[in-house]
Write a protein that holds these residues in place. Structure first.
Motif, PDB file in Angstrom:
ATOM      1  N   PRO A 195       0.813  -1.228   0.000  1.00  0.00           N
ATOM      2  CA  PRO A 195       0.000   0.000   0.000  1.00  0.00           C
ATOM      3  C   PRO A 195       0.845   1.276   0.000  1.00  0.00           C
ATOM      4  O   PRO A 195       0.412   2.295  -0.540  1.00  0.00           O
ATOM      5  N   ALA A 196       2.030   1.236   0.579  1.00  0.00           N
ATOM      6  CA  ALA A 196       2.858   2.437   0.663  1.00  0.00           C
ATOM      7  C   ALA A 196       3.826   2.589  -0.506  1.00  0.00           C
ATOM      8  O   ALA A 196       4.463   3.634  -0.650  1.00  0.00           O
ATOM      9  N   ALA A 197       3.940   1.559  -1.344  1.00  0.00           N
ATOM     10  CA  ALA A 197       4.917   1.581  -2.428  1.00  0.00           C
ATOM     11  C   ALA A 197       4.385   2.310  -3.656  1.00  0.00           C
ATOM     12  O   ALA A 197       3.181   2.388  -3.881  1.00  0.00           O
ATOM     13  N   LYS A 198       5.307   2.826  -4.447  1.00  0.00           N
ATOM     14  CA  LYS A 198       4.931   3.416  -5.725  1.00  0.00           C
ATOM     15  C   LYS A 198       4.497   2.305  -6.682  1.00  0.00           C
ATOM     16  O   LYS A 198       5.070   1.213  -6.683  1.00  0.00           O
ATOM     17  N   PRO A 199       3.481   2.553  -7.520  1.00  0.00           N
ATOM     18  CA  PRO A 199       3.070   1.532  -8.484  1.00  0.00           C
ATOM     19  C   PRO A 199       4.210   1.165  -9.434  1.00  0.00           C
ATOM     20  O   PRO A 199       5.038   2.006  -9.786  1.00  0.00           O
ATOM     21  N   TYR A 200       4.218  -0.086  -9.840  1.00  0.00           N
ATOM     22  CA  TYR A 200       5.215  -0.546 -10.803  1.00  0.00           C
ATOM     23  C   TYR A 200       4.588  -0.974 -12.130  1.00  0.00           C
ATOM     24  O   TYR A 200       5.305  -1.187 -13.120  1.00  0.00           O
ATOM     25  N   LEU A 201       3.271  -1.108 -12.180  1.00  0.00           N
ATOM     26  CA  LEU A 201       2.570  -1.462 -13.408  1.00  0.00           C
ATOM     27  C   LEU A 201       1.356  -0.569 -13.600  1.00  0.00           C
ATOM     28  O   LEU A 201       0.788  -0.055 -12.635  1.00  0.00           O
ATOM     29  N   ILE A 202       0.952  -0.415 -14.864  1.00  0.00           N
ATOM     30  CA  ILE A 202      -0.322   0.222 -15.196  1.00  0.00           C
ATOM     31  C   ILE A 202      -1.082  -0.701 -16.132  1.00  0.00           C
ATOM     32  O   ILE A 202      -0.492  -1.309 -17.037  1.00  0.00           O
ATOM     33  N   MET A 203      -2.381  -0.827 -15.902  1.00  0.00           N
ATOM     34  CA  MET A 203      -3.274  -1.518 -16.830  1.00  0.00           C
ATOM     35  C   MET A 203      -4.253  -0.495 -17.383  1.00  0.00           C
ATOM     36  O   MET A 203      -4.728   0.379 -16.652  1.00  0.00           O
ATOM     37  N   ALA A 204      -4.526  -0.604 -18.673  1.00  0.00           N
ATOM     38  CA  ALA A 204      -5.416   0.360 -19.312  1.00  0.00           C
ATOM     39  C   ALA A 204      -6.373  -0.350 -20.251  1.00  0.00           C
ATOM     40  O   ALA A 204      -5.998  -1.313 -20.925  1.00  0.00           O
ATOM     41  N   GLU A 205      -7.601   0.143 -20.276  1.00  0.00           N
ATOM     42  CA  GLU A 205      -8.585  -0.279 -21.264  1.00  0.00           C
ATOM     43  C   GLU A 205      -8.888   0.923 -22.137  1.00  0.00           C
ATOM     44  O   GLU A 205      -9.225   2.000 -21.633  1.00  0.00           O
ATOM     45  N   ALA A 206      -8.757   0.763 -23.441  1.00  0.00           N
ATOM     46  CA  ALA A 206      -9.027   1.838 -24.391  1.00  0.00           C
ATOM     47  C   ALA A 206     -10.025   1.352 -25.432  1.00  0.00           C
ATOM     48  O   ALA A 206      -9.996   0.184 -25.836  1.00  0.00           O
ATOM     49  N   VAL A 207     -10.903   2.250 -25.869  1.00  0.00           N
ATOM     50  CA  VAL A 207     -11.992   1.907 -26.777  1.00  0.00           C
ATOM     51  C   VAL A 207     -11.777   2.594 -28.124  1.00  0.00           C
ATOM     52  O   VAL A 207     -11.534   3.796 -28.182  1.00  0.00           O
ATOM     53  N   LYS A 208     -11.878   1.831 -29.188  1.00  0.00           N
ATOM     54  CA  LYS A 208     -11.756   2.384 -30.533  1.00  0.00           C
ATOM     55  C   LYS A 208     -12.960   3.270 -30.826  1.00  0.00           C
ATOM     56  O   LYS A 208     -14.098   2.801 -30.824  1.00  0.00           O
ATOM     57  N   GLY A 209     -12.703   4.570 -31.025  1.00  0.00           N
ATOM     58  CA  GLY A 209     -13.777   5.514 -31.276  1.00  0.00           C
ATOM     59  C   GLY A 209     -14.525   5.942 -30.034  1.00  0.00           C
ATOM     60  O   GLY A 209     -15.591   6.541 -30.132  1.00  0.00           O
ATOM     61  N   GLY A 210     -13.978   5.658 -28.852  1.00  0.00           N
ATOM     62  CA  GLY A 210     -14.663   5.995 -27.605  1.00  0.00           C
ATOM     63  C   GLY A 210     -14.635   7.490 -27.316  1.00  0.00           C
ATOM     64  O   GLY A 210     -13.805   8.239 -27.847  1.00  0.00           O
ATOM     65  N   LYS A 211     -15.534   7.936 -26.453  1.00  0.00           N
ATOM     66  CA  LYS A 211     -15.580   9.330 -26.028  1.00  0.00           C
ATOM     67  C   LYS A 211     -14.564   9.560 -24.911  1.00  0.00           C
ATOM     68  O   LYS A 211     -14.149   8.634 -24.231  1.00  0.00           O
ATOM     69  N   GLU A 212     -14.187  10.823 -24.717  1.00  0.00           N
ATOM     70  CA  GLU A 212     -13.238  11.158 -23.667  1.00  0.00           C
ATOM     71  C   GLU A 212     -13.841  10.900 -22.285  1.00  0.00           C
ATOM     72  O   GLU A 212     -15.047  10.982 -22.097  1.00  0.00           O
ATOM     73  N   GLY A 213     -12.968  10.615 -21.348  1.00  0.00           N
ATOM     74  CA  GLY A 213     -13.398  10.360 -19.970  1.00  0.00           C
ATOM     75  C   GLY A 213     -12.841   9.047 -19.484  1.00  0.00           C
ATOM     76  O   GLY A 213     -13.145   7.996 -20.051  1.00  0.00           O
ATOM     77  N   VAL A 214     -12.001   9.096 -18.465  1.00  0.00           N
ATOM     78  CA  VAL A 214     -11.338   7.890 -17.989  1.00  0.00           C
ATOM     79  C   VAL A 214     -11.645   7.658 -16.515  1.00  0.00           C
ATOM     80  O   VAL A 214     -11.681   8.593 -15.713  1.00  0.00           O
ATOM     81  N   GLU A 215     -11.892   6.410 -16.164  1.00  0.00           N
ATOM     82  CA  GLU A 215     -12.116   5.998 -14.776  1.00  0.00           C
ATOM     83  C   GLU A 215     -10.789   5.493 -14.212  1.00  0.00           C
ATOM     84  O   GLU A 215     -10.179   4.574 -14.761  1.00  0.00           O
ATOM     85  N   VAL A 216     -10.363   6.103 -13.104  1.00  0.00           N
ATOM     86  CA  VAL A 216      -9.122   5.690 -12.445  1.00  0.00           C
ATOM     87  C   VAL A 216      -9.509   4.796 -11.261  1.00  0.00           C
ATOM     88  O   VAL A 216     -10.105   5.269 -10.285  1.00  0.00           O
ATOM     89  N   LEU A 217      -9.171   3.537 -11.338  1.00  0.00           N
ATOM     90  CA  LEU A 217      -9.569   2.567 -10.318  1.00  0.00           C
ATOM     91  C   LEU A 217      -8.552   2.557  -9.174  1.00  0.00           C
ATOM     92  O   LEU A 217      -7.396   2.947  -9.350  1.00  0.00           O
ATOM     93  N   PRO A 218      -8.954   2.098  -8.000  1.00  0.00           N
ATOM     94  CA  PRO A 218      -8.004   1.985  -6.878  1.00  0.00           C
ATOM     95  C   PRO A 218      -6.843   1.073  -7.232  1.00  0.00           C
ATOM     96  O   PRO A 218      -7.000   0.115  -7.999  1.00  0.00           O
ATOM     97  N   ASN A 219      -5.695   1.353  -6.654  1.00  0.00           N
ATOM     98  CA  ASN A 219      -4.509   0.501  -6.902  1.00  0.00           C
ATOM     99  C   ASN A 219      -4.782  -0.939  -6.494  1.00  0.00           C
ATOM    100  O   ASN A 219      -5.479  -1.204  -5.508  1.00  0.00           O
ATOM    101  N   ILE A 220      -4.193  -1.857  -7.249  1.00  0.00           N
ATOM    102  CA  ILE A 220      -4.136  -3.256  -6.852  1.00  0.00           C
ATOM    103  C   ILE A 220      -2.833  -3.485  -6.090  1.00  0.00           C
ATOM    104  O   ILE A 220      -1.771  -3.019  -6.534  1.00  0.00           O
ATOM    105  N   ILE A 221      -2.906  -4.171  -4.972  1.00  0.00           N
ATOM    106  CA  ILE A 221      -1.702  -4.498  -4.206  1.00  0.00           C
ATOM    107  C   ILE A 221      -1.332  -5.946  -4.544  1.00  0.00           C
ATOM    108  O   ILE A 221      -2.099  -6.875  -4.281  1.00  0.00           O
TER     109      ILE A 221
END
Length: 224
Positions: A195-221
């Motif tokens: 919980p106290a460490a800096k993240p080492y990975l990012i996961m992203a979901e992107a949509v072809k032709g999607g509208k702007e607006g991104v949901e930032v989910l809580p970190n996974i430990i």
């Protein structure tokens, strides 16, 4: 039971399911499982696994979502692709395995997939003294992040989703390249060891032709 080739072993990866791994080649890590759990299933999904290796991302996603319409694995190394074919036979998975570089995927797959999963090479340097077959799975020797995103854009149908994982310190590059190519980031989630460490990975979901607006989910430990 299938016969194993030299240096091959069976490893459990989902309940009673087994995957064939080669102790001399690249073996799957927890990153693959994190990505398959991050991706969301939709009815009728036609799924591709880019840089599929021995198939763990696609197969684990299939185990979590057995009603997907189809699964296609794309892998450039013949030996890894052969292991994924035999893993599919061992577990009764229905899938297609295509041996090709992502840059060379045929036009018959254009606009075909509603979901692409990709656990790509993360590193831009290093591994000079490592076995090539392992290094190519971890380092951008034959494939860049930009080329992965280009291939995904061409093979996704409109509204299709790319789910990809990479190093956290490449987050800006990843999101920039996605938006630039018309794949709009809609969900992102970081992975940290504690919980106290800096993240080492990012996961992203992107949509072809999607509208702007991104949901930032809580970190996974995910303690390594």
């Amino acid at each position: 039971m299938l016969q194993l080739n030299e240096n091959e072993v069976f490893e459990e990866f989902f309940e009673d399911k087994k995957i064939i791994q080669n102790t001399k080649l690249y073996r799957f890590t927890s990153d693959s499982i994190l990505l398959s759990k991050f991706a969301r299933f939709k009815a009728g999904d036609k799924v591709a696994d880019f840089c599929s290796g021995s198939g763990v991302v696609g197969f684990h996603f299939l185990c979590l979502n057995p009603k997907i319409e189809s699964l296609t694995l794309f892998e450039m190394q013949k030996e890894l692709a052969d292991m994924s074919r035999r893993t599919a036979e061992l577990n009764g998975f229905r899938c297609e395995v295509v041996v090709t570089r992502l840059q060379d995927i045929g036009r018959e797959y254009d606009d075909k997939f509603s979901l692409i999963l990709c656990n790509p090479p993360y590193e831009k340097s290093g591994f000079e003294n490592e076995v090539y077959e392992r290094a190519v799975c971890r380092k951008e020797i034959t494939l860049t992040l930009k080329e992965i995103i280009e291939a995904a854009y061409r093979k996704l149908k409109f509204g299709g989703r790319l789910n990809i994982i990479n190093r956290a310190d490449r987050a800006a590059e990843l999101l920039y390249l996605l938006k630039k190519r018309g794949l709009e980031p809609k969900r992102i989630q970081f992975v940290a060891g504690t919980p106290a460490a800096k993240p080492y990975l990012i996961m992203a979901e992107a949509v072809k032709g999607g509208k702007e607006g991104v949901e930032v989910l809580p970190n996974i430990i995910n303690g390594r």
